[in-house]
Design a protein around this motif. Structure first.
Motif, PDB file in Angstrom:
ATOM      1  N   VAL A 145       0.863  -1.183   0.000  1.00 41.19           N
ATOM      2  CA  VAL A 145       0.000   0.000   0.000  1.00 41.19           C
ATOM      3  C   VAL A 145       0.902   1.237   0.000  1.00 41.19           C
ATOM      4  O   VAL A 145       1.902   1.281   0.716  1.00 41.19           O
ATOM      5  N   GLY A 146       0.537   2.208  -0.829  1.00 40.33           N
ATOM      6  CA  GLY A 146       1.341   3.419  -0.929  1.00 40.33           C
ATOM      7  C   GLY A 146       0.687   4.601  -0.226  1.00 40.33           C
ATOM      8  O   GLY A 146      -0.539   4.730  -0.181  1.00 40.33           O
ATOM      9  N   LEU A 147       1.546   5.449   0.342  1.00 43.41           N
ATOM     10  CA  LEU A 147       1.107   6.764   0.841  1.00 43.41           C
ATOM     11  C   LEU A 147       1.916   7.765   0.041  1.00 43.41           C
ATOM     12  O   LEU A 147       3.116   7.564  -0.140  1.00 43.41           O
ATOM     13  N   VAL A 148       1.284   8.816  -0.449  1.00 39.25           N
ATOM     14  CA  VAL A 148       2.065   9.718  -1.280  1.00 39.25           C
ATOM     15  C   VAL A 148       2.718  10.796  -0.426  1.00 39.25           C
ATOM     16  O   VAL A 148       2.049  11.697   0.077  1.00 39.25           O
ATOM     17  N   SER A 156      -1.644  12.332  -9.192  1.00 45.12           N
ATOM     18  CA  SER A 156      -3.055  12.382  -9.556  1.00 45.12           C
ATOM     19  C   SER A 156      -3.883  11.564  -8.572  1.00 45.12           C
ATOM     20  O   SER A 156      -3.354  10.737  -7.844  1.00 45.12           O
ATOM     21  N   MET A 157      -5.170  11.794  -8.611  1.00 49.07           N
ATOM     22  CA  MET A 157      -6.148  11.055  -7.804  1.00 49.07           C
ATOM     23  C   MET A 157      -6.049  11.309  -6.304  1.00 49.07           C
ATOM     24  O   MET A 157      -6.550  10.532  -5.493  1.00 49.07           O
ATOM     25  N   THR A 317      -6.573  -8.369  -5.030  1.00 46.56           N
ATOM     26  CA  THR A 317      -6.710  -6.899  -4.993  1.00 46.56           C
ATOM     27  C   THR A 317      -5.421  -6.260  -5.523  1.00 46.56           C
ATOM     28  O   THR A 317      -4.322  -6.780  -5.301  1.00 46.56           O
ATOM     29  N   PRO A 318      -5.554  -5.125  -6.217  1.00 48.71           N
ATOM     30  CA  PRO A 318      -4.342  -4.474  -6.720  1.00 48.71           C
ATOM     31  C   PRO A 318      -3.602  -3.764  -5.585  1.00 48.71           C
ATOM     32  O   PRO A 318      -4.119  -3.681  -4.464  1.00 48.71           O
ATOM     33  N   SER A 319      -2.427  -3.266  -5.878  1.00 47.88           N
ATOM     34  CA  SER A 319      -1.760  -2.397  -4.902  1.00 47.88           C
ATOM     35  C   SER A 319      -2.574  -1.112  -4.848  1.00 47.88           C
ATOM     36  O   SER A 319      -2.996  -0.600  -5.886  1.00 47.88           O
ATOM     37  N   TYR A 320      -2.765  -0.618  -3.652  1.00 50.52           N
ATOM     38  CA  TYR A 320      -3.546   0.623  -3.513  1.00 50.52           C
ATOM     39  C   TYR A 320      -2.656   1.790  -3.105  1.00 50.52           C
ATOM     40  O   TYR A 320      -1.607   1.613  -2.493  1.00 50.52           O
ATOM     41  N   VAL A 321      -3.135   2.978  -3.447  1.00 57.30           N
ATOM     42  CA  VAL A 321      -2.535   4.175  -2.886  1.00 57.30           C
ATOM     43  C   VAL A 321      -3.640   4.838  -2.061  1.00 57.30           C
ATOM     44  O   VAL A 321      -4.804   4.863  -2.463  1.00 57.30           O
ATOM     45  N   ILE A 322      -3.259   5.332  -0.896  1.00 55.88           N
ATOM     46  CA  ILE A 322      -4.250   6.000  -0.050  1.00 55.88           C
ATOM     47  C   ILE A 322      -4.242   7.477  -0.441  1.00 55.88           C
ATOM     48  O   ILE A 322      -3.188   8.095  -0.540  1.00 55.88           O
ATOM     49  N   SER A 323      -5.421   8.008  -0.658  1.00 57.93           N
ATOM     50  CA  SER A 323      -5.481   9.406  -1.089  1.00 57.93           C
ATOM     51  C   SER A 323      -6.495  10.176  -0.246  1.00 57.93           C
ATOM     52  O   SER A 323      -7.125   9.612   0.656  1.00 57.93           O
ATOM     53  N   ARG A 325      -9.750  12.768  -1.092  1.00 56.05           N
ATOM     54  CA  ARG A 325     -10.575  13.363  -2.136  1.00 56.05           C
ATOM     55  C   ARG A 325     -11.761  14.031  -1.462  1.00 56.05           C
ATOM     56  O   ARG A 325     -12.481  13.391  -0.712  1.00 56.05           O
ATOM     57  N   GLU A 326     -11.915  15.304  -1.760  1.00 62.03           N
ATOM     58  CA  GLU A 326     -13.010  16.058  -1.161  1.00 62.03           C
ATOM     59  C   GLU A 326     -13.095  15.828   0.342  1.00 62.03           C
ATOM     60  O   GLU A 326     -14.140  15.533   0.893  1.00 62.03           O
ATOM     61  N   ASN A 327     -11.933  15.891   0.957  1.00 60.47           N
ATOM     62  CA  ASN A 327     -11.815  15.793   2.411  1.00 60.47           C
ATOM     63  C   ASN A 327     -12.114  14.417   2.994  1.00 60.47           C
ATOM     64  O   ASN A 327     -12.329  14.285   4.199  1.00 60.47           O
ATOM     65  N   LYS A 328     -12.144  13.412   2.156  1.00 66.42           N
ATOM     66  CA  LYS A 328     -12.357  12.049   2.672  1.00 66.42           C
ATOM     67  C   LYS A 328     -11.143  11.198   2.336  1.00 66.42           C
ATOM     68  O   LYS A 328     -10.646  11.234   1.205  1.00 66.42           O
ATOM     69  N   ILE A 329     -10.712  10.421   3.318  1.00 69.59           N
ATOM     70  CA  ILE A 329      -9.595   9.503   3.057  1.00 69.59           C
ATOM     71  C   ILE A 329     -10.149   8.327   2.278  1.00 69.59           C
ATOM     72  O   ILE A 329     -11.171   7.739   2.653  1.00 69.59           O
ATOM     73  N   THR A 330      -9.477   8.002   1.197  1.00 67.41           N
ATOM     74  CA  THR A 330      -9.996   6.936   0.343  1.00 67.41           C
ATOM     75  C   THR A 330      -8.819   6.178  -0.275  1.00 67.41           C
ATOM     76  O   THR A 330      -7.660   6.542  -0.070  1.00 67.41           O
TER      77      THR A 330
END
Ligand code: F6P
Length: 366
Positions: A145-148, A156-157, A317-323, A325-330
Motif C-alpha cells: 500500500v502506498g502513501l504519497v 493524480s487522484m 486486490t491491486p496495490s492501492y494508494v491511499i489518497s 478526495r473532497e476531504n475524505k480519506i480513500t
C-alpha cells in the motif's frame, strides 16, 4: 502474527514521520508486528540492522519531527531485478509480506513492480538455493500500500500529497519576509520554488501571497511572455504597488519547452521595467522543518487506512494508494494514479497544455 513493514522513499517530506508513527501504532493495535525499513529501498536491499522491529514507544514524539527519521534514499540497485531479489530475501528472513511505502510516484511504482514480481523472485531464491521451499511457503503474496509523500503535490487522484501544505506554508512565510524588504526598497524579487515538473506549489504560493506573476510548467505563458509580464507588473506599479513579486516554478517552461529561469525573468524586469531586482531561490528550506497541522492529520489518517487496507488485501486486490478526495480519506488502485500522473508529463512533452491542465483537473472531476 502478521508482520508489516513501513518505509519512506524518495525525497523526504514533512509528515512522513507522522505517517510512520500511524502505521507502527495501527499495526500494533491490530495485533501485528511492525517493522521499519531504514534508508528506503537501500534498507530493503541491504537488510540486517536496517530492518528493525518497532514498538509503540519508538515513535513517541514523531508527529512534530521534520524530515524522515527512518531515513530515505534514491536507490539505484532496487531498480534492477538483482536488487529486488535481495529485497525479497530480506523480507522473507524477517517474516514480512506486507509493506507500506511513503514516497513519490517513482517509489510507489517500484513497489508495485516488486509486488508483481514477488512469486517469481521467491521461486528464483529457492532455485538458486538462497532460501528453502519451507521458508517461502507462508509468504506466497506480497501486499503493498502506498502513501504519497512529496512536497510537490504532483500525484493524480489525490487532492493533497503528504508534505505539500507544510511546504506551501513555508514558502508563504518566506515570501512574506521578502515582501517587507521588497517594499522598503521598492524592489522586484524573482522567487524560485520547488515542485519538479508540477506547478502546484508555485501557483498556490502566488495565490496565497498575491504575487504579480507566476510561471508554471502546465500552463506556459504566451510566446511574448516578456510583454505579458511587463504589462501586468507595470499596471500594478501604476496602481501604487511598491513591490513586485514573480514566482517561478523550478520546472517553468515556455510553449516551446525552453526553460524559463529566474535569471531570464530578472533580466526582463531590470531592462524593460528598470526595477532593481533580486533573485531568491528558496531551496530546501521548503522541504525541511516540522509538518503543519494539516499534514500531521493527513498522514495519521492515511497511515491508519493503509494498515486497514493491507489487512483486508487479497492476492487479487491491486496495490492501492491511499489518497484524500473532497476531504475524505480513500484508496485508489496505485497504478491507475501513477498512469494518470505520468500522462500529465507526456502531455507537457507533447506541448498539449490544455490536456495537461485537464488531466490535472481530472483529479477533481468524476
Ligand atoms: O520531489 C521533491 C523535491 O524537493 C522537488 O521539488 C525537487 O525538484 C527535488 O525534490 C530536489 O531533489 P534533491 O533534494 O535531491 O536535490
Amino acid at each position: 502474527r502478521r508482520r508489516i513493514g513501513v518505509m519512506t522513499s524518495g525525497g523526504d517530506a514533512p509528515g512522513m514521520n507522522a505517517a510512520v508513527r500511524a502505521v507502527v501504532r495501527m499495526s500494533i493495535t491490530r495485533g501485528c508486528d511492525s517493522y521499519a525499513i531504514y534508508e528506503g529501498y537501500d534498507g530493503l536491499v541491504k537488510g540486517g540492522k536496517l530492518i528493525k522491529q518497532m514498538y509503540w514507544g519508538d515513535v513517541r514524539g514523531w508527529l512534530s519531527e521534520g524530515g524522515t527519521l527512518i531515513g530515505t534514499a534514491r536507490c539505484l540497485e532496487f531498480r534492477q531485478r538483482p536488487g529486488r531479489l535481495k529485497g525479497a530475501k530480506n523480507l522473507i528472513l524477517n517474516g514480512i509480506d506486507a509493506l507500506v511505502i511513503c514516497g513519490g510516484d517513482g517509489s510507489l511504482t517500484g513497489a508495485d513492480v516488486f509486488r508483481t514480481e514477488w512469486p517469481g523472485l521467491l521461486k528464483e531464491l529457492v532455485d538458486t538455493g538462497e532460501l528453502t521451499a519451507e521458508q517461502i511457503e507462508p509468504y506466497k503474496h506480497l501486499n503493498v500500500v502506498g502513501l504519497v509523500g512529496s512536497i510537490d503535490n504532483d500525484m493524480s487522484m489525490t487532492d493533497a500529497t503528504i508534505g505539500a501544505y507544510s511546504s506551501l506554508t513555508r514558502i508563504c512565510q518566506a515570501v512574506d519576509f521578502i515582501d517587507s524588504t521588497a517594499y522598503s526598497h521598492s524592489r522586484a524579487f524573482v522567487i524560485e520554488v520547488m515542485g519538479r515538473n508540477c506547478g502546484w506549489l508555485a501557483l498556490m504560493a502566488a495565490i496565497s501571497t498575491g504575487a504579480d506573476f507566476v510561471f508554471i510548467p502546465e500552463k506556459p505563458p504566451s510566446q511574448n511572455w516578456e510583454d505579458e509580464m511587463c504589462d501586468i507588473v507595470g499596471e500594478h506599479r501604476k496602481l501604487g504597488k511598491r513591490k513586485t513579486i514573480v514566482i517561478v516554478a523550478e520546472g517553468a517552461i515556455d510553449r516551446e519547452l525552453n526553460k524559463i529561469t529566474p535569471a531570464m525573468v530578472r533580466g526582463v524586469l531590470e531592462k524593460r521595467m528598470c526595477l532593481d531586482t533580486r533573485i531568491t531561490t528558496l531551496g530546501h528550506v521548503q522541504r525541511g522543518g516540522s509538518a503543519c497541522a494539516y499534514d500531521r492529520m493527513l498522514s495519521t489518517l492515511q497511515g491508519v487506512r493503509a494498515v486497514e487496507t493491507l489487512l483486508a488485501a487479497t492476492p487479487e486486490t491491486p496495490s492501492y494508494v491511499i489518497s484524500i478526495r473532497e476531504n475524505k480519506i480513500t484508496k485508489r488502485p496505485l497504478m491507475e494514479a501513477v498512469k494518470l500522473t505520468q500522462a500529465v508529463g507526456v502531455a507537457i512533452a507533447e506541448k498539449d497544455f490544455d490536456k495537461a491542465i485537464s488531466l490535472r483537473d481530472a483529479e477533481f472531476a468524476e
